[in-house]
Motif scaffolding. Structure first.
Motif, PDB file in Angstrom:
ATOM      1  N   GLY A 375      24.786  48.031-106.354  1.00  0.00           N
ATOM      2  CA  GLY A 375      25.835  48.221-105.364  1.00  0.00           C
ATOM      3  C   GLY A 375      27.034  48.957-105.931  1.00  0.00           C
ATOM      4  N   SER A 376      27.396  48.656-107.183  1.00  0.00           N
ATOM      5  CA  SER A 376      28.535  49.305-107.823  1.00  0.00           C
ATOM      6  C   SER A 376      28.287  50.790-108.064  1.00  0.00           C
ATOM      7  CB  SER A 376      28.844  48.609-109.156  1.00  0.00           C
ATOM      8  OG  SER A 376      29.225  47.259-108.946  1.00  0.00           O
ATOM      9  N   ILE A 377      27.030  51.133-108.321  1.00  0.00           N
ATOM     10  CA  ILE A 377      26.675  52.543-108.510  1.00  0.00           C
ATOM     11  C   ILE A 377      26.621  53.261-107.167  1.00  0.00           C
ATOM     12  CG2 ILE A 377      24.787  54.084-109.184  1.00  0.00           C
ATOM     13  CD1 ILE A 377      24.180  52.087-111.463  1.00  0.00           C
ATOM     14  N   ARG A 378      25.964  52.644-106.183  1.00  0.00           N
ATOM     15  CA  ARG A 378      25.813  53.296-104.871  1.00  0.00           C
ATOM     16  C   ARG A 378      27.159  53.603-104.224  1.00  0.00           C
ATOM     17  NH1 ARG A 378      20.781  50.288-103.268  1.00  0.00           N
ATOM     18  NH2 ARG A 378      19.157  51.872-103.350  1.00  0.00           N
ATOM     19  N   SER A 379      28.086  52.691-104.363  1.00  0.00           N
ATOM     20  CA  SER A 379      29.387  52.878-103.715  1.00  0.00           C
ATOM     21  C   SER A 379      30.269  53.890-104.446  1.00  0.00           C
ATOM     22  CB  SER A 379      30.125  51.542-103.641  1.00  0.00           C
ATOM     23  OG  SER A 379      30.488  51.094-104.942  1.00  0.00           O
ATOM     24  N   GLY A 380      29.921  54.201-105.697  1.00  0.00           N
ATOM     25  CA  GLY A 380      30.748  55.082-106.503  1.00  0.00           C
ATOM     26  C   GLY A 380      31.898  54.375-107.190  1.00  0.00           C
ATOM     27  N   TRP A 381      32.042  53.070-106.938  1.00  0.00           N
ATOM     28  CA  TRP A 381      33.174  52.330-107.501  1.00  0.00           C
ATOM     29  C   TRP A 381      33.139  52.311-109.022  1.00  0.00           C
ATOM     30  CZ3 TRP A 381      32.826  47.735-110.400  1.00  0.00           C
ATOM     31  CH2 TRP A 381      34.061  47.182-110.751  1.00  0.00           C
ATOM     32  N   LEU A 382      31.981  52.015-109.592  1.00  0.00           N
ATOM     33  CA  LEU A 382      31.917  51.869-111.049  1.00  0.00           C
ATOM     34  C   LEU A 382      32.111  53.207-111.752  1.00  0.00           C
ATOM     35  CD1 LEU A 382      31.598  49.902-113.335  1.00  0.00           C
ATOM     36  CD2 LEU A 382      29.106  50.150-113.180  1.00  0.00           C
ATOM     37  N   GLU A 383      31.533  54.257-111.210  1.00  0.00           N
ATOM     38  CA  GLU A 383      31.724  55.577-111.802  1.00  0.00           C
ATOM     39  C   GLU A 383      33.204  55.957-111.787  1.00  0.00           C
ATOM     40  OE1 GLU A 383      29.967  60.147-111.445  1.00  0.00           O
ATOM     41  OE2 GLU A 383      29.196  58.563-110.150  1.00  0.00           O
ATOM     42  N   ALA A 384      33.899  55.591-110.728  1.00  0.00           N
ATOM     43  CA  ALA A 384      35.335  55.870-110.663  1.00  0.00           C
ATOM     44  C   ALA A 384      36.102  55.118-111.742  1.00  0.00           C
ATOM     45  CB  ALA A 384      35.874  55.500-109.278  1.00  0.00           C
ATOM     46  N   GLN A 385      35.676  53.867-112.046  1.00  0.00           N
ATOM     47  CA  GLN A 385      36.329  53.110-113.111  1.00  0.00           C
ATOM     48  C   GLN A 385      36.144  53.804-114.453  1.00  0.00           C
ATOM     49  OE1 GLN A 385      38.169  50.449-111.952  1.00  0.00           O
ATOM     50  NE2 GLN A 385      37.312  51.279-110.056  1.00  0.00           N
ATOM     51  N   VAL A 386      34.929  54.279-114.709  1.00  0.00           N
ATOM     52  CA  VAL A 386      34.652  54.987-115.956  1.00  0.00           C
ATOM     53  C   VAL A 386      35.489  56.251-116.048  1.00  0.00           C
ATOM     54  CG1 VAL A 386      32.868  56.181-117.301  1.00  0.00           C
ATOM     55  CG2 VAL A 386      32.315  54.023-116.139  1.00  0.00           C
ATOM     56  N   GLU A 387      35.548  57.001-114.957  1.00  0.00           N
ATOM     57  CA  GLU A 387      36.312  58.259-114.970  1.00  0.00           C
ATOM     58  C   GLU A 387      37.798  57.994-115.199  1.00  0.00           C
ATOM     59  OE1 GLU A 387      35.328  60.002-111.250  1.00  0.00           O
ATOM     60  OE2 GLU A 387      33.434  60.864-111.961  1.00  0.00           O
ATOM     61  N   ASP A 388      38.324  56.946-114.575  1.00  0.00           N
ATOM     62  CA  ASP A 388      39.739  56.621-114.781  1.00  0.00           C
ATOM     63  C   ASP A 388      40.018  56.291-116.242  1.00  0.00           C
ATOM     64  OD1 ASP A 388      40.266  57.024-112.123  1.00  0.00           O
ATOM     65  OD2 ASP A 388      40.330  54.898-111.582  1.00  0.00           O
ATOM     66  N   GLN A 389      39.105  55.514-116.860  1.00  0.00           N
ATOM     67  CA  GLN A 389      39.306  55.149-118.258  1.00  0.00           C
ATOM     68  C   GLN A 389      39.150  56.345-119.183  1.00  0.00           C
ATOM     69  OE1 GLN A 389      36.709  51.818-119.070  1.00  0.00           O
ATOM     70  NE2 GLN A 389      37.924  50.404-117.837  1.00  0.00           N
ATOM     71  N   ALA A 390      38.299  57.298-118.774  1.00  0.00           N
ATOM     72  CA  ALA A 390      38.074  58.475-119.611  1.00  0.00           C
ATOM     73  C   ALA A 390      39.360  59.274-119.809  1.00  0.00           C
ATOM     74  CB  ALA A 390      36.992  59.360-118.995  1.00  0.00           C
ATOM     75  N   TYR A 391      40.236  59.270-118.806  1.00  0.00           N
ATOM     76  CA  TYR A 391      41.488  60.000-118.931  1.00  0.00           C
ATOM     77  C   TYR A 391      42.378  59.427-120.027  1.00  0.00           C
ATOM     78  CZ  TYR A 391      40.649  62.751-114.718  1.00  0.00           C
ATOM     79  OH  TYR A 391      40.128  63.631-113.805  1.00  0.00           O
ATOM     80  N   GLU A 392      42.187  58.129-120.320  1.00  0.00           N
ATOM     81  CA  GLU A 392      43.009  57.469-121.325  1.00  0.00           C
ATOM     82  C   GLU A 392      42.408  57.562-122.724  1.00  0.00           C
ATOM     83  OE1 GLU A 392      45.892  56.263-120.403  1.00  0.00           O
ATOM     84  OE2 GLU A 392      45.477  56.753-118.306  1.00  0.00           O
ATOM     85  N   ALA A 393      41.139  57.983-122.820  1.00  0.00           N
ATOM     86  CA  ALA A 393      40.436  57.968-124.103  1.00  0.00           C
ATOM     87  C   ALA A 393      40.936  59.092-124.999  1.00  0.00           C
ATOM     88  CB  ALA A 393      38.932  58.101-123.886  1.00  0.00           C
ATOM     89  N   ALA A 394      41.044  58.787-126.294  1.00  0.00           N
ATOM     90  CA  ALA A 394      41.463  59.780-127.287  1.00  0.00           C
ATOM     91  C   ALA A 394      40.264  60.224-128.100  1.00  0.00           C
ATOM     92  CB  ALA A 394      42.525  59.190-128.212  1.00  0.00           C
ATOM     93  N   GLY A 395      40.195  61.509-128.391  1.00  0.00           N
ATOM     94  CA  GLY A 395      39.121  62.038-129.222  1.00  0.00           C
ATOM     95  C   GLY A 395      39.570  62.185-130.665  1.00  0.00           C
TER      96      GLY A 395
END
Length: 478
Positions: A375-395
């Motif tokens: 359900g979390s994948i189908r709704s796109g909710w979980l992918e959005a959480q990952v994308e939001d966190q990716a903006y904060e990640a440092a390389g």
């Protein structure tokens, strides 16, 4: 704090840790053609590698024959190109499959590659039941993070579960799925969400197998997990303590598992490619070593260390050798394997674990609220959480802004360059296997397990593209 080898396994799943047996050293390899991959495998085995790990090119991952127009330019680029069982036989030429554990990094086409692997074993005189290894076969993380899927989510999950079911009944030495949180982490999420994704994936597959009539203990004993390690050494080491403890607790309290073997989280770690820098690539040796130490301190069962040149290319022979030697040095020239649970009792580790456990459990609660992993994948909710966190990640930061690499590094990279990566062009000789493909199509439509029909198709030399087409669900079923 628990005891090594005892529930909830935060201190490790084996009572003796690495003091009696070190982790499996399993370097991922897959080089353009079957012949070159076989050469690399035999090279690494000669250097002391203790397990094989096979990487496939994108067309193979997507079920495209190498002469398919859609495969143009991608054949052999990110791994080995496999079209028929004969290609896989060449990959394993002169390698005793009953004595070497094999991991296959394959997901959407895992059923096809499993079928080919079984035929290769049979035709080399090895009983398939003697095979040892692991299939990734993890479609949930593909839909969440990697996106290398062929069929819709329901069909993809059905075929993944077919692989699990077949292995549970027929292949005692093969781990049929490797639940992955690491791919979401590579996509940018935090380590707490990485752990939660791996556990939520496991529970989804577990429910699917229970729905097919298998019991929790039988199924969960066959699970393995894939996580990664990044640069915060102590927190990454603590992550595995948290993952094991949360998983074991949920298996016992939520799923009613009674067999402690089913509650043990067996972990393969890949050091993270996202931590590597393109500039000053020799610094990547240090980065990969730090991440490898985190995995070892975390008590994992199997480890792949990234090569220093992976930010530039598929690893060259020197990069692969240094990565393997890194593992061997840690195992045999340091005291890391001398003590059982070396981090146990540390107030720092305990504090990090307590905080991370709360975060993991909160993520699992939120995933449940959004309909579980599917359900979390189908709704796109979980992918959005990952994308939001990716903006904060440092390389990586050290050395990455320098305009020029040192002369020494430039020389090393020049020496390590493969032959020019011109597109591999392969034509595929197709045999008449009409009856086998018809039977496969009928099996797919009927809803029964597709593995027996896939094995017959592989034996008849059906190509991976032919098998993919035969397994396509009817339009009205999508």
């Amino acid at each position: 704090m628990g005891l090594p080898g005892k529930y909830p396994f935060d201190a490790g799943i084996h009572p003796t840790g690495y003091t009696t047996k070190v982790w499996t050293m399993r370097q991922l390899a897959g080089l353009r053609t079957a012949a070159s991959t076989n050469e690399r495998f035999r090279y690494l085995l000669g250097l002391g590698e203790t397990g094989l790990s096979l990487a496939f090119d994108l067309p193979t991952q997507l079920g495209l024959d190498p002469d398919d127009p859609q495969a143009e330019g991608e054949v052999g680029r990110t791994g080995v190109s496999i079209a028929t069982v004969d290609d896989l036989a060449e990959v394993f030429r002169e390698i005793p499959l009953d004595k070497v554990s094999v991991s296959m990094t394959i997901n959407a086409t895992a059923p096809m590659l499993l079928a080919m692997w079984l035929v290769v074993a049979e035709e080399s005189g090895i009983e398939p039941a003697a095979l040892r290894g692991t299939l990734q076969n993890e479609m949930l993380k593909e839909f969440l993070a990697r996106k290398a899927f062929v069929y819709d989510l329901d069909t993809s999950m059905r075929y993944s579960l077919d692989v699990l079911e077949y292995c549970v009944h027929h292949l005692p030495g093969v781990n049929p799925v490797s639940l992955s949180g690491g791919h979401a982490r590579e996509a940018g999420c935090t380590r707490a969400l990485e752990v939660a994704c791996g556990i939520a994936d496991a529970e989804t597959y577990l429910q699917g197998m229970v729905d097919r009539g298998l019991d929790v203990d039988t199924v969960a004993r066959r699970f393995t997990f894939i996580f990664g390690t990044h640069m915060e050494l102590l927190a990454e080491a603590a992550k595995f303590r948290v993952a094991r403890s949360v998983y074991a607790t949920r298996l016992r309290e939520r799923w009613g598992a009674v067999d402690e073997r089913a509650m043990r989280m067996r972990v393969q770690v890949n050091t993270f490619g996202s931590a590597l820098a393109h500039h000053e690539p020799l610094n990547n040796v240090v980065r990969a070593t730090v991440q490898a130490i985190a995995a070892v301190l975390g008590g994992v069962q199997s480890l792949h260390v990234c090569s220093f040149d992976e930010a530039h290319q598929t690893p060259g022979a020197l990069g692969a050798r240094i990565a393997l030697r890194t593992q061997q040095i840690l195992a045999h020239e340091t005291d890391l394997a001398r003590y059982v649970d070396p981090l146990g009792g540390s107030s720092v580790i305990d504090a990090v674990c307590d905080e991370m456990t709360t975060e993991v459990e909160e993520w699992l609660r939120r995933i449940d609220e959004h309909g579980g992993m599917i359900g979390s994948i189908r709704s796109g909710w979980l992918e959005a959480q990952v994308e939001d966190q990716a903006y904060e990640a440092a390389g990586p930061s050290v050395g990455v802004t320098d305009a020029m690499r040192s002369d020494v590094e430039q020389q090393v990279l020049r020496q390590e360059r493969h032959e020019p990566l011109e597109p591999v062009r392969r034509s595929v000789a197709r045999r008449a296997c009409t009856q086998e493909l018809k039977a496969l199509r009928e099996t797919a439509t009927s809803g029964v397990n597709v593995l027996p029909a896939l094995i017959e198709a592989a034996r008849a030399r059906a190509t991976i593209g032919q098998m993919r087409t035969a397994l396509e669900p009817p339009q009205d079923a999508r």
